[in-house]
Design a protein around this motif. Sequence first.
Motif, PDB file in Angstrom:
ATOM      1  N   UNK A 246     119.350 -25.464   7.665  1.00 46.34           N
ATOM      2  CA  UNK A 246     120.349 -25.556   8.734  1.00 46.34           C
ATOM      3  C   UNK A 246     120.135 -24.467   9.762  1.00 46.34           C
ATOM      4  N   UNK A 247     119.846 -23.262   9.297  1.00 47.25           N
ATOM      5  CA  UNK A 247     119.650 -22.161  10.236  1.00 47.25           C
ATOM      6  C   UNK A 247     118.418 -22.393  11.095  1.00 47.25           C
ATOM      7  N   UNK A 248     117.335 -22.922  10.495  1.00 48.02           N
ATOM      8  CA  UNK A 248     116.118 -23.182  11.269  1.00 48.02           C
ATOM      9  C   UNK A 248     116.354 -24.264  12.326  1.00 48.02           C
ATOM     10  N   UNK A 249     117.060 -25.316  11.946  1.00 52.64           N
ATOM     11  CA  UNK A 249     117.335 -26.376  12.924  1.00 52.64           C
ATOM     12  C   UNK A 249     118.263 -25.852  14.008  1.00 52.64           C
ATOM     13  N   UNK A 250     119.222 -25.039  13.647  1.00 50.72           N
ATOM     14  CA  UNK A 250     120.215 -24.534  14.615  1.00 50.72           C
ATOM     15  C   UNK A 250     119.556 -23.663  15.672  1.00 50.72           C
ATOM     16  N   UNK A 251     118.584 -22.868  15.243  1.00 49.45           N
ATOM     17  CA  UNK A 251     117.935 -21.975  16.198  1.00 49.45           C
ATOM     18  C   UNK A 251     116.621 -22.533  16.705  1.00 49.45           C
TER      19      UNK A 251
END
Length: 286
Positions: A246-251
Motif C-alpha cells: 500500500x505504501x509503495x502504491x501510495x507514493x
Amino acid sequence: MNAKTVLPAVAMTAVSMVLTLAVVVMWLGTAMPWPVALVVGLGIDGGWLATLAYERRLAAQGDHSNAVTAVGWSFGLIATGVLIAHAFTAEGSAGAWLAVAWLPTAAKALWLVHGLWERTALTGEALDAIQGIQQEARDEAAVARARLRAEAATEETRLTAVTQAGARVAHVQAKTAETLSRAWSTLETARKGEGTGQALTSVTARVTPDVTPRWELPVWGPTEPVSAFALESAGALTDDALDALVDRIRHSETPALSYREMAARFRTAGHSASEVRLRAAWKRVA
C-alpha cells in the motif's frame, strides 16, 4: 292438454259443416229439389268428415297417408269454393258470405295444428325433468356469474392496494433521494470551499506531517459485492506485506495518491485483500 287444440278444431269443423250444408241447400235448392241439394251438402260434409276420421285413426297408430290427407284437403277446398261461389251469386250480402268462406280451410288447419301438437307432446314426467334441467342450468349460470363478479372485485381491491403501496414506496424513495442530494450538495460545497484545504492543513500539519490536505467525499453509488472467494483469500498477504504494498502504491506518484486512487490501482494490479484490511493498512501507513 289435448283439449286446448282439439276443442277449437271440433268447433270450427261443426260450424263449417253446418254452414256448408245450409249454403248448398239454399243455393242449389232453387235449381233442384231441396232433398237433392241436401244430399249434395251431406256428401261434401260426409266426405270431409270421413277423411278426417281416417286421418285421426292413422295418427293414433303413429302412421300417416299423403293420399288421405290430399282427399281431405280437397273436400275442404270444395266446401270453401262452394261458399265463395255462393257469395258472388248472392244478392246484397256478398261481403258477409265471403267473410265466412274461410271456415272450412281454417278447420282443416286447426286439425293440422292438433296433429302437430300430438306428435310433439310430452308426458308430465318428461316436462318436469326438462324444467329441472333448465332450472339447474340457470342456477349454475347464476353461481358462475356471482363467482366471476366476486373474483373481479377481489382482483380490483388487490390491484388498488398494490398500487397504493407502490405509490407510498416511490414517495419515500423520492424524499430519501432528495435528502441525499441536498446532503451531497452540502458536502461538495464544503469540499470545494476556499478555506477547506487551509483549515485541514492547519489542523493536520502539526500532527501528521506530509499528509495531503485534500479529503474525499464518501462513495455514493452502486457497489461491487465481495465474493466469498475474495473474503477467504484475504489472508494471502500478511499485514506487513500489505502495508509495504500500500505504501509503495501510495507514493508511486507525487503528490501521494488518495485512498480511492490507491485502492483502484491495488485492484488493477491483481492484488487481493478485503476492504477492511486494505483500509486498515492505509491508516497504518498514512
